[in-house]
Scaffold this active site. Sequence first.
Site, PDB file in Angstrom:
ATOM      1  N   HIS A 189       6.323  -9.995   4.041  1.00  0.00           N
ATOM      2  CA  HIS A 189       7.256 -11.031   4.499  1.00  0.00           C
ATOM      3  C   HIS A 189       8.481 -10.361   5.092  1.00  0.00           C
ATOM      4  O   HIS A 189       8.918  -9.323   4.602  1.00  0.00           O
ATOM      5  CB  HIS A 189       7.673 -11.946   3.335  1.00  0.00           C
ATOM      6  CG  HIS A 189       8.260 -13.229   3.814  1.00  0.00           C
ATOM      7  ND1 HIS A 189       9.587 -13.354   4.134  1.00  0.00           N
ATOM      8  CD2 HIS A 189       7.679 -14.431   4.049  1.00  0.00           C
ATOM      9  CE1 HIS A 189       9.797 -14.589   4.546  1.00  0.00           C
ATOM     10  NE2 HIS A 189       8.671 -15.261   4.513  1.00  0.00           N
TER      11      HIS A 189
ATOM     12  N   ASP B  35       1.369 -17.982   1.719  1.00  0.00           N
ATOM     13  CA  ASP B  35       0.081 -18.349   2.302  1.00  0.00           C
ATOM     14  C   ASP B  35      -1.112 -17.741   1.588  1.00  0.00           C
ATOM     15  O   ASP B  35      -2.256 -18.082   1.891  1.00  0.00           O
ATOM     16  CB  ASP B  35       0.045 -17.928   3.783  1.00  0.00           C
ATOM     17  CG  ASP B  35       0.920 -18.823   4.633  1.00  0.00           C
ATOM     18  OD1 ASP B  35       0.985 -20.021   4.323  1.00  0.00           O
ATOM     19  OD2 ASP B  35       1.533 -18.326   5.590  1.00  0.00           O
TER      20      ASP B  35
HETATM   21  N1  CMC Z   1      -0.989  -5.616   5.824  1.00  0.00           N
HETATM   22  C1  CMC Z   1      -0.834  -4.313   6.106  1.00  0.00           C
HETATM   23  N2  CMC Z   1       0.313  -3.744   6.537  1.00  0.00           N
HETATM   24  C2  CMC Z   1       1.368  -4.573   6.694  1.00  0.00           C
HETATM   25  C3  CMC Z   1       1.288  -5.948   6.418  1.00  0.00           C
HETATM   26  C4  CMC Z   1       0.056  -6.465   5.968  1.00  0.00           C
HETATM   27  N3  CMC Z   1      -0.075  -7.761   5.705  1.00  0.00           N
HETATM   28  N4  CMC Z   1       2.492  -6.518   6.671  1.00  0.00           N
HETATM   29  C5  CMC Z   1       3.318  -5.541   7.077  1.00  0.00           C
HETATM   30  N5  CMC Z   1       2.622  -4.348   7.082  1.00  0.00           N
HETATM   31  C6  CMC Z   1       3.182  -3.039   7.430  1.00  0.00           C
HETATM   32  C7  CMC Z   1       3.368  -2.916   8.917  1.00  0.00           C
HETATM   33  O1  CMC Z   1       2.236  -2.343   9.542  1.00  0.00           O
HETATM   34  C8  CMC Z   1       4.584  -2.021   9.006  1.00  0.00           C
HETATM   35  O2  CMC Z   1       4.165  -0.696   8.805  1.00  0.00           O
HETATM   36  P1  CMC Z   1       4.958   0.517   9.537  1.00  0.00           P
HETATM   37  O3  CMC Z   1       6.359   0.495   8.984  1.00  0.00           O
HETATM   38  O4  CMC Z   1       4.188   1.734   9.114  1.00  0.00           O
HETATM   39  O5  CMC Z   1       4.899   0.232  10.991  1.00  0.00           O
HETATM   40  C9  CMC Z   1       5.423  -2.437   7.792  1.00  0.00           C
HETATM   41  O6  CMC Z   1       4.478  -2.987   6.854  1.00  0.00           O
HETATM   42  C10 CMC Z   1       6.483  -3.490   8.112  1.00  0.00           C
HETATM   43  O7  CMC Z   1       5.834  -4.572   8.759  1.00  0.00           O
HETATM   44  P2  CMC Z   1       6.477  -5.386   9.970  1.00  0.00           P
HETATM   45  O8  CMC Z   1       5.394  -6.027  10.762  1.00  0.00           O
HETATM   46  O9  CMC Z   1       7.435  -4.501  10.707  1.00  0.00           O
HETATM   47  O10 CMC Z   1       7.302  -6.464   9.161  1.00  0.00           O
HETATM   48  P3  CMC Z   1       7.801  -7.851   9.695  1.00  0.00           P
HETATM   49  O11 CMC Z   1       8.907  -8.257   8.824  1.00  0.00           O
HETATM   50  O12 CMC Z   1       8.069  -7.787  11.166  1.00  0.00           O
HETATM   51  O13 CMC Z   1       6.532  -8.822   9.516  1.00  0.00           O
HETATM   52  C11 CMC Z   1       4.986 -10.319   8.573  1.00  0.00           C
HETATM   53  C12 CMC Z   1       6.371  -9.696   8.474  1.00  0.00           C
HETATM   54  C13 CMC Z   1       4.870 -11.484   7.606  1.00  0.00           C
HETATM   55  C14 CMC Z   1       4.752 -10.867  10.013  1.00  0.00           C
HETATM   56  C15 CMC Z   1       3.933  -9.231   8.252  1.00  0.00           C
HETATM   57  O14 CMC Z   1       4.097  -8.774   6.916  1.00  0.00           O
HETATM   58  C16 CMC Z   1       2.493  -9.731   8.450  1.00  0.00           C
HETATM   59  O15 CMC Z   1       1.981  -9.670   9.570  1.00  0.00           O
HETATM   60  N6  CMC Z   1       1.826 -10.238   7.369  1.00  0.00           N
HETATM   61  C17 CMC Z   1       0.514 -10.815   7.483  1.00  0.00           C
HETATM   62  C18 CMC Z   1       0.614 -12.224   8.047  1.00  0.00           C
HETATM   63  C19 CMC Z   1       1.159 -13.207   7.030  1.00  0.00           C
HETATM   64  O16 CMC Z   1       0.743 -13.244   5.883  1.00  0.00           O
HETATM   65  N7  CMC Z   1       2.085 -14.068   7.495  1.00  0.00           N
HETATM   66  C20 CMC Z   1       2.674 -15.127   6.662  1.00  0.00           C
HETATM   67  C21 CMC Z   1       4.129 -14.911   6.408  1.00  0.00           C
HETATM   68  S1  CMC Z   1       4.777 -15.960   5.113  1.00  0.00           S
HETATM   69  C22 CMC Z   1       4.679 -17.551   5.713  1.00  0.00           C
HETATM   70  C23 CMC Z   1       5.432 -17.821   6.955  1.00  0.00           C
HETATM   71  O17 CMC Z   1       6.504 -17.265   7.204  1.00  0.00           O
HETATM   72  O18 CMC Z   1       4.958 -18.630   7.721  1.00  0.00           O
END
Ligand code: CMC
Length: 430
Positions: free
Chosen positions: A307, A365
């Site tokens: 998140h 989720d």
């Molecule tokens: N599985 C594997 N690696 C992950 C995941 C995951 N679910 N989420 C983040 N990472 C890694 C990502 O690859 C990155 O690694 P690095 O620093 O080596 O590049 C690091 O963790 C930080 O991730 P980010 O994408 O820069 O973080 P963000 O804050 O931009 O993204 C997120 C947050 C929710 C989009 C992301 O965690 C994600 O894609 N999760 C899976 C989708 C998901 O479950 N979304 C629902 C969010 S909660 C409900 C809502 O808000 O609607």
Amino acid sequence: MSQDAYRLTSPSGSEMELPVRKGTVGPDVIDISRLYKEQGVFTYDPGFVATGSCESAITFIDGEKGILMYRGYPVEQLAEHSSFIEVAYLLLNAELPTATELAEFDSTIRMHTMLNEGMLSFFKGFRYDAHPMAMLSAVVGSMSAYYHDEMDAANPVHRDIFAHRILAKLPTIAAAAYKLNVGQPFMYPRNDLNYCENLLHMLFAVPAEPYEVDPVAAEALDLLFILHADHEQNCSTSTVRMAGSSGANPYSAVAAGISALWGPAHGGANEAVLKMLDDIGDVSQIGKYVDKAKDRNDPFRLMGFGHRVYKNFDPRATLIREMCHKVMEKLGRKDTPMFDLARELERVALQDEYFIEKNLYPNVDFYSGLIYRALRIPTSMFTVMFALGRSVGWAAHWREMIADSNGKISRPRQLYTGPVARDYIAVDKR
Ligand code: CMC
């Protein structure tokens, strides 16, 4: 320099004080609104990782401590003692209602559940297999055509009517989309039923036989809607605010929010979690999928994990996990193996160095889809359910934004990396 200011020194040596603003709780905010005017530079923060886009008194999140509060009330207390309709009142009106106010609000929402009959013909134009989120977004957008008579944004009464209509009519639109997908006749709302009972009736009743709402299903939906009701400046809410900031019709702004919610990085994740669990299939495959999620060269991510704000745990996920357990037990659903698979996946990921180091925890989720599935709600409807809960947050934020006398059109700037000025070349000379 005053204590509540940051001092900025430019490369040329000129100095500027950036005032610090304090909220009631949470990190201070550096006010950079004069920066471009005085220093000729913009700030750069793709994805708004460190940028507050507005002032808001609706919802507070502390991502480190796993705190979520609506109007100051911890979500755990609301989940235990309140109802979605009461929470909706709270979000829209800033205070918990008295018994009379609650009864009046509940009745108002019940009285707005029907759609203008013309809107139903919209559904005849969609293909039988249209995604319900696509239909929801399109039909909510069409509300700006059907309900423009009482939609003067400058009129506070009209703003209330907008919020009531959004809250009351979204379940009816969602159910109509579902009925089109399954080829059943549309069921009109029943105003003798409460919000979630009525939704279940419109989804699952058919004209040919009586339908009795399962109270466990209604209770589970009510909890999910409370937990989804608002989440401060998330992607879809920011979209509603941004679209609305131009003075656009608020129903169109909500339609834009619904489109933003649909993405798998946001509300679309609940659908993606179930697809992922289906793909994994068996606990023996968990290691393989966790390795895929860790592989930088593989775009796969563990859906329902991670998140932007929560870096310790998502309080909503904890409550939903408990409810998931309760629903599985009470309904005796044979989906339990999938619940067991999800719990094992969670256990393995939470012990893995990669997930520990990056503070990746199950989010709202991860378990919500399992509840929906146990309630016989199809996967394609999961994000629609999220939208129903979040609709009140969108309405509350739109109202707050439009009533803000300092409000401006949202208009970010950029770091331009395209070509510098060059002369046009006639087509025969290229
Ligand atoms: N599985 C594997 N690696 C992950 C995941 C995951 N679910 N989420 C983040 N990472 C890694 C990502 O690859 C990155 O690694 P690095 O620093 O080596 O590049 C690091 O963790 C930080 O991730 P980010 O994408 O820069 O973080 P963000 O804050 O931009 O993204 C997120 C947050 C929710 C989009 C992301 O965690 C994600 O894609 N999760 C899976 C989708 C998901 O479950 N979304 C629902 C969010 S909660 C409900 C809502 O808000 O609607």
